[in-house]
Design an enzyme around this catalytic site. Structure first.
Site, short mmCIF file in Angstrom:
data_model
loop_
_atom_site.label_atom_id
_atom_site.label_comp_id
_atom_site.label_asym_id
_atom_site.label_seq_id
_atom_site.Cartn_x
_atom_site.Cartn_y
_atom_site.Cartn_z
N HIS A 218 25.43 37.24 13.56
CA HIS A 218 24.09 37.19 14.18
C HIS A 218 24.31 37.20 15.69
CE1 HIS A 218 23.86 35.05 10.28
NE2 HIS A 218 22.63 35.50 10.19
N SER B 145 15.75 42.28 13.77
CA SER B 145 15.55 40.84 13.91
C SER B 145 16.06 40.14 12.66
CB SER B 145 14.07 40.52 14.08
OG SER B 145 13.37 40.63 12.83
N ASP B 146 16.39 38.87 12.79
CA ASP B 146 16.49 38.01 11.62
C ASP B 146 15.06 37.77 11.15
OD1 ASP B 146 17.71 36.47 9.68
OD2 ASP B 146 18.92 35.32 11.10
N CYS B 147 14.89 37.10 10.04
CA CYS B 147 13.53 36.94 9.52
C CYS B 147 12.65 36.17 10.50
CB CYS B 147 13.55 36.22 8.17
SG CYS B 147 11.90 35.98 7.48
N LEU B 148 11.51 36.73 10.81
CA LEU B 148 10.59 36.13 11.78
C LEU B 148 9.72 35.03 11.17
CD1 LEU B 148 9.73 39.51 13.46
CD2 LEU B 148 10.92 37.62 14.59
#
Length: 547
Positions: free
Chosen positions: A176, A260-263
């Site tokens: 990440h 993105s990672d999960c928003l």
């Protein structure tokens, strides 16, 4: 792209999930009304390979019918504790387990196996590998998902895993960025901060990512973490133009897909709001937005972005640049004529034969067997049906939000007890003093106790039980089924093993080794792990459960 309406363009920039093993009405409405063009699958969407192949085929069909553009179907198939594929597929070991084998070729094989299984099911986008460096042993969410505690170890194993996925024709996202290893907060539940300068990050956290970019990594996931030295505004990397555009794209010259990672993770949802976080991510330079669970938030996000464009808050060229990037990778991976071949998107019977096949299963089991580490002491050989060994352990549970949900998962005590025809006892994940007392009474009838520890530092009753068993004279073989750091808190265990994950694969490897049919050849001393464990061992154990 010029023919797409604004809503259709926004739909190409959003990835969503759904809560069932079949398409839901909410999902159909999001695709038909908001033109959402991308999906993410979780373990709750998966029952078996036939069901999953059929589901992916239906998703591909419906998205193409409603949008005119192929879907990207993504999944977190890292291996180990983050595996979404069903039990009749070949799930490979996780990162730290693979690194413990000492053989980078195992990481490549794991990536290649995973890619073949995913493509046969109709999945072309894997949110892996993890390139975070686990340089904080208290990290609640990365830990065994990392290949190790040094940049060298992560590069040595993470890059072959990446290459295996790429060679297998799957779009792989390294994560990440710019690094989630040195945190003590799970970004699913809070907002972590890393107070390091760019120079410090360049010396450690950024190194595996830079090497991955040089190797041709086509996608990178941005972390929901504050980096105050890089971004003066109090926004995480996800919403930081200084990090996404200035550092990643300009300074590091990265030109691939940025996601993105999960928003919906609390780091964004609780502190900024999912829709505002999505808008901020687009402004920062992210191309693809994950709103993975809640239909209302997907609709709100789409509408908020549309309003921002119409009001002049978000320039249309930002949308167009992101859509062009997404469509490029859809042409490459989302259709039936992508560059990597014509692998089925239909979950056909012929394709599904490859999923969970004997060759893949044998390879995954061999890697798992090589990963088991004898950390300390002399390994006892357990004779089946001898009646002198008691297996004790808790049921599997979900240690964090990144891990797969526990379904009909195997129990350590039951599986090992049955495999070795030995008595076995299942205990609570955090046994009380009363339960510890009962367990001591039962254990007193046996010469040996084999105790499975599952993230005992977070559930200190397990550690108290292990130490009490040793104190009353039991010969204890302690096995770390999750974080190996649990072993650092033990006092008097005669033997310590690390397997890094609580899976059917790791339990089968343990049974083989405990029967004396194989030796534990894994090495836990990769990087500075052994020294770090010795350091933790010298620390007091009181209060650790709060970390």
């Amino acid at each position: 792209m010029r023919k797409l309406s604004l809503r259709e363009k926004i739909g190409q920039l959003i990835v969503t999930g759904f809560a069932e093993p079949n398409m839901t009405g909410d999902l159909r409405r999001l695709i038909s009304d908001y033109k959402i063009g991308n999906l993410i699958l979780f373990s709750h969407n998966v029952e078996n390979k036939k069901q999953l192949g059929s589901l992916c085929a239906e998703l591909h069909r419906f998205v193409r019918e409603q949008t005119g553009i192929p879907a990207l179907i993504s999944i977190d198939q890292e291996g180990g504790r983050v595996t979404r594929l069903p039990a009749d597929a070949a799930n490979v070991p996780g990162a730290m387990a693979i690194a413990s084998t000492g053989r980078p070729e195992n990481a490549y094989a794991a990536g290649r196996i995973t890619a073949r299984e995913l493509r046969a099911l109709g999945i072309r986008f894997n949110l892996a590998p993890v390139l975070d460096i686990n340089n904080n042993p208290r990290n609640p969410v990365i830990n065994v998902r990392s290949y190790g505690e040094t940049a060298e170890t992560v590069e040595q194993y993470g890059l072959p895993m990446l290459q295996g996925l790429m060679d297998g024709g799957v779009l792989a996202s390294v994560k990440h960025f710019p690094g989630h290893g040195d945190t003590a907060v799970d970004s699913h539940l809070g907002l972590p901060a890393i107070h390091k300068s760019l120079e410090e990050l360049s010396e450690l956290e950024l190194r595996p990512f830079v090497q991955a970019f040089r190797q041709g990594a086509e996608c990178v996931t941005i972390a929901h973490i504050l980096f105050p030295a890089l971004e003066p505004e109090k926004v995480p990397a996800t919403m930081s133009r200084a990090i996404v555009t200035d550092l990643l794209k300009r300074k590091l010259e990265y030109n691939g897909l940025v996601i993105s990672d999960c928003l919906e993770m609390d780091a964004i949802r609780r502190f900024y709001g999912t829709a505002e976080g999505a808008l901020g991510a687009l402004k920062a330079g992210i191309h693809l937005l994950f709103v993975s669970h809640t239909p209302a938030l997907v609709a709100e996000t789409s509408e908020r972005i549309e309003k921002a464009v119409r009001d002049g808050e978000l320039p249309m060229p930002v949308i167009d640049e992101a859509v062009e990037k997404v469509l490029y990778y859809k042409r490459k991976y989302g259709g039936e004529n992508e560059e990597h071949g014509t692998g089925p998107a239909k979950g056909s019977e012929d394709a599904l034969e490859a999923v969970g096949g004997a060759v893949h299963r044998r390879a995954a089991q061999a890697i798992s067997l090589e990963s088991v580490c004898l950390v300390r002491g002399e390994l006892p050989r357990i004779v089946p049906e001898s009646g002198d060994t008691l297996f004790v352990g808790c049921l599997p549970n979900r240690p964090d939000q990144a891990s797969s949900r526990v379904k009909a998962a195997p129990s350590f005590a039951d599986s090992l007890g049955e495999a070795l025809a030995a008595p076995h006892l299942t205990i609570a994940i955090d046994p009380s003093d009363e339960e510890i007392g009962r367990t001591l009474e039962i254990a007193s009838r046996y010469s040996n106790v084999v105790l499975g520890l599952f993230n005992g530092l977070d559930h200190p009753g397990q550690i108290r039980l292990a130490n009490r068993l040793a104190a009353v004279g039991c010969r204890v073989t302690a096995i770390a089924l999750g974080k190996p750091y649990d072993l650092a808190s033990l006092e008097g265990a005669a033997c310590e093993l690390a397997v890094f994950e609580y899976t059917a694969l790791s339990l089968a490897s343990l049974a083989t080794i405990l029967r004396g049919e194989a030796e534990p050849t894994g090495r836990i001393g990769i990087g500075s792990l052994a020294d770090r464990m010795d350091g933790i061992r010298r620390e007091p154990t009181e209060g650790r459960e709060a970390n």
